[in-house]
Write a protein that holds these residues in place. Structure first.
Motif, PDB file in Angstrom:
ATOM      1  N   LEU A  76      23.733 -24.852  12.198  1.00  0.00           N
ATOM      2  CA  LEU A  76      23.118 -24.202  11.120  1.00  0.00           C
ATOM      3  C   LEU A  76      21.545 -24.459  11.520  1.00  0.00           C
ATOM      4  N   ASP A  77      20.746 -23.514  10.319  1.00  0.00           N
ATOM      5  CA  ASP A  77      19.531 -23.500  10.330  1.00  0.00           C
ATOM      6  C   ASP A  77      19.510 -24.652   9.616  1.00  0.00           C
ATOM      7  N   LYS A  78      18.196 -25.323  10.630  1.00  0.00           N
ATOM      8  CA  LYS A  78      17.698 -26.922   9.992  1.00  0.00           C
ATOM      9  C   LYS A  78      16.528 -26.409   8.721  1.00  0.00           C
ATOM     10  N   LYS A  79      16.085 -25.703   7.885  1.00  0.00           N
ATOM     11  CA  LYS A  79      15.293 -25.650   6.979  1.00  0.00           C
ATOM     12  C   LYS A  79      16.146 -26.003   5.876  1.00  0.00           C
ATOM     13  N   ASN A  80      17.170 -26.514   6.126  1.00  0.00           N
ATOM     14  CA  ASN A  80      18.503 -26.528   4.638  1.00  0.00           C
ATOM     15  C   ASN A  80      18.951 -28.270   5.533  1.00  0.00           C
ATOM     16  N   GLN A  81      19.835 -29.168   4.261  1.00  0.00           N
ATOM     17  CA  GLN A  81      20.206 -29.463   4.430  1.00  0.00           C
ATOM     18  C   GLN A  81      21.435 -29.756   5.015  1.00  0.00           C
ATOM     19  N   ARG A  82      22.084 -30.129   6.037  1.00  0.00           N
ATOM     20  CA  ARG A  82      23.292 -29.775   6.593  1.00  0.00           C
ATOM     21  C   ARG A  82      24.528 -30.639   6.654  1.00  0.00           C
ATOM     22  N   ALA A  83      25.370 -29.355   6.176  1.00  0.00           N
ATOM     23  CA  ALA A  83      26.808 -30.599   6.462  1.00  0.00           C
ATOM     24  C   ALA A  83      28.031 -30.002   7.086  1.00  0.00           C
ATOM     25  N   VAL A  84      29.504 -30.320   7.459  1.00  0.00           N
ATOM     26  CA  VAL A  84      30.113 -29.805   7.272  1.00  0.00           C
ATOM     27  C   VAL A  84      31.489 -30.176   6.825  1.00  0.00           C
ATOM     28  N   PHE A 144      46.560 -27.959  -1.827  1.00  0.00           N
ATOM     29  CA  PHE A 144      45.297 -29.522  -0.821  1.00  0.00           C
ATOM     30  C   PHE A 144      45.298 -30.603  -0.814  1.00  0.00           C
ATOM     31  N   CYS A 145      45.992 -30.758  -1.686  1.00  0.00           N
ATOM     32  CA  CYS A 145      47.130 -32.200  -2.240  1.00  0.00           C
ATOM     33  C   CYS A 145      46.603 -32.737  -0.479  1.00  0.00           C
ATOM     34  N   ASP A 146      46.085 -33.770   0.338  1.00  0.00           N
ATOM     35  CA  ASP A 146      46.180 -35.232   1.424  1.00  0.00           C
ATOM     36  C   ASP A 146      45.430 -34.026   2.579  1.00  0.00           C
ATOM     37  N   ILE A 147      44.988 -32.762   2.451  1.00  0.00           N
ATOM     38  CA  ILE A 147      44.680 -32.023   3.373  1.00  0.00           C
ATOM     39  C   ILE A 147      44.039 -32.824   3.607  1.00  0.00           C
ATOM     40  N   PRO A 148      43.677 -33.340   5.325  1.00  0.00           N
ATOM     41  CA  PRO A 148      42.241 -34.280   5.080  1.00  0.00           C
ATOM     42  C   PRO A 148      40.876 -33.093   5.700  1.00  0.00           C
ATOM     43  N   ILE A 149      40.038 -33.375   4.892  1.00  0.00           N
ATOM     44  CA  ILE A 149      38.440 -33.211   5.191  1.00  0.00           C
ATOM     45  C   ILE A 149      37.959 -33.915   6.326  1.00  0.00           C
ATOM     46  N   CYS A 150      37.101 -33.159   7.349  1.00  0.00           N
ATOM     47  CA  CYS A 150      36.355 -33.883   7.900  1.00  0.00           C
ATOM     48  C   CYS A 150      35.231 -33.230   7.407  1.00  0.00           C
ATOM     49  N   ILE A 151      34.149 -34.055   7.566  1.00  0.00           N
ATOM     50  CA  ILE A 151      33.395 -34.195   7.045  1.00  0.00           C
ATOM     51  C   ILE A 151      32.211 -34.873   8.062  1.00  0.00           C
ATOM     52  N   GLU A 152      31.246 -33.960   8.352  1.00  0.00           N
ATOM     53  CA  GLU A 152      29.609 -34.496   8.318  1.00  0.00           C
ATOM     54  C   GLU A 152      28.776 -34.259   8.578  1.00  0.00           C
ATOM     55  N   VAL A 153      27.631 -34.789   8.229  1.00  0.00           N
ATOM     56  CA  VAL A 153      26.267 -34.119   7.530  1.00  0.00           C
ATOM     57  C   VAL A 153      24.771 -35.048   8.356  1.00  0.00           C
ATOM     58  N   THR A 154      23.840 -34.108   8.068  1.00  0.00           N
ATOM     59  CA  THR A 154      22.612 -34.652   9.270  1.00  0.00           C
ATOM     60  C   THR A 154      22.071 -35.610   8.101  1.00  0.00           C
ATOM     61  N   GLU A 155      21.951 -35.584   6.822  1.00  0.00           N
ATOM     62  CA  GLU A 155      21.011 -36.387   6.001  1.00  0.00           C
ATOM     63  C   GLU A 155      22.317 -37.779   5.512  1.00  0.00           C
ATOM     64  N   LYS A 156      22.187 -38.990   6.001  1.00  0.00           N
ATOM     65  CA  LYS A 156      23.188 -39.770   5.520  1.00  0.00           C
ATOM     66  C   LYS A 156      23.415 -39.741   4.031  1.00  0.00           C
ATOM     67  N   ALA A 157      22.192 -39.389   3.799  1.00  0.00           N
ATOM     68  CA  ALA A 157      22.380 -39.475   1.885  1.00  0.00           C
ATOM     69  C   ALA A 157      23.817 -37.965   1.277  1.00  0.00           C
TER      70      ALA A 157
END
Lengths: 262, 262
Positions: free
Chosen positions: A96-104, A119-132
């Motif tokens: 993802l272009d780093k001009k924005n805050q990035r997440a997955v 959608f109930c109970d579907i696991p969502i794998c989350i990743e962020v570049t900014e911890k906040a």
């Protein structure tokens, strides 16, 4: 209320749209797709656009597009320092272009356009570049009734690979059983309860403990008869390889067996 | 009320005993096992014996014993012209001694001693030597809430083979995914909803139509990256073989792909 702009119109995008719209905590304020006709039927319910310049301000931009389009589309976004997420199991967050805050925001589930999906109970794998941004991403997953997991890129790619084993490859084994039983005029319905029970069993016990059958028992007579029954060389090769894999996992020495068979 | 004498004390026998006892239309009047200690804990609820000479008269004798014991035990039965069934997926109906009326009552499901199992909807594959016994056998299956199917020996052996694919081999794919994800400290729980959804999907659509993923899409980039991610040669071989199998099923020429890759 979390405001979302959705980009893309494939299976994942369509399912996400429906799930977001059903949630009381999220609203999709805009839906972008390069090809307008794919989303035009939703024009009465949501602001549908095909021009990136028309993008409104939102809490998050979710790009549910093909893996190959992620990098380029993220570069073309006409804004900076906003939160942008992709939904891919295999693409790095750094694509993802780093001009924005990035997440997955990667929902680990199988999506078909036709099949309705809870959608109930579907696991969502989350990743962020900014911890906040992590708490916000978790809130978004939970707003859908999903379970958020903090997963880094390497882990996500491993999950994507594991998903091929438990979904695509498993489904191909179902397909082979369908072929084998069809050839003898057997109704495939007979196998369906077993398919379901096999999947249910590992919800509360490990696949290792759940294993049964001729390979696990080292029942050479049955294995030999099965191999004789199989007509296709391809199916035979799969039978051989997975039988060996089960034996190995359960500590049955293949070499010593060969000796005994002589 | 159908009277049943049960012979054997393995997983199938134990599950059948519980299911028969729960039914209002069936009563187990006696339970035989060669090793008395395996059934002694049921002595308060049912007449438990370890001597064939003590066998009472019943509507049917169900032998839920190991494949190798069926023929010999059927010869040892001290009576003639009664209805005797085995519960095996692979043993011929003709392995039962012909001094009695013969039948097969094969429940197609995975049985574990620990796991509770709802007999409801389990398919029962039925075969008889005397046609007149077919309605009785169907009644017996339906008394458990099961679905009876008339299945001959060859079809039953094919189902037994198919069951290895959809149960044992599928479970081994779950096991491999467990290994792969464990190695990267990923919680296996994340894969469980996908496992369940994959099995649910083919309850109402064919495995062929349900297929998705990189092999089906002929997504060479992802396949190449997956193969690079896999550390074990055994897992690689399984990935290769099942990917080729999916491609073949969906008409993707492997030869033409190789050419293109050059």
């Amino acid at each position: 209320m979390i405001s979302v702009v959705l980009l893309g119109a494939g299976n994942v995008a369509t399912h996400l749209y429906k799930a977001f719209m059903a949630s009381n905590a999220v609203t999709v304020i805009q839906w972008y797709n390069r090809t307008y006709s794919s989303i035009s039927s939703f024009a009465n319910d949501v602001d549908t656009i095909d021009q990136l310049e028309s993008l409104k301000e939102a809490d998050i931009y979710i790009m549910a597009v093909s893996d190959d389009s992620i990098s380029k589309l993220s570069q073309e976004l006409p804004f900076e320092n906003r939160l942008v997420a992709h939904t891919s199991g295999s693409v790095s967050i750094h694509d993802l272009d780093k001009k924005n805050q990035r997440a997955v925001f990667y929902p680990l589930q199988t999506f078909s356009k036709d099949a309705e999906l809870d959608f109930c109970d579907i696991p969502i794998c989350i990743e962020v570049t900014e911890k906040a941004n992590m708490p916000f991403m978790k809130d978004l997953a939970e707003a859908l009734g999903c379970k958020p997991y903090k997963i880094n890129t390497e882990q996500r790619q491993t999950l994507h690979l594991s998903a091929v084993f438990v979904n695509n490859f498993t489904n191909q084994l179902y397909r082979i059983a369908h072929e084998i039983s069809d050839a003898k005029n057997i109704n495939f319905d007979i196998l369906k309860p077993l398919i379901l029970e096999t999947a249910k069993k590992v919800q509360h016990m490990s696949p290792y403990s759940a294993q049964t059958g001729p390979a696990k028992r080292n029942d050479k007579k049955t294995i030999k008869r099965h191999l004789k029954q199989i007509e296709s060389d391809e199916h035979k090769a799969i039978y051989d390889l997975l039988t060996a894999s089960i034996k190995k996992a359960h500590g049955i020495s293949i070499r010593s067996m060969t000796k005994k068979n002589k």
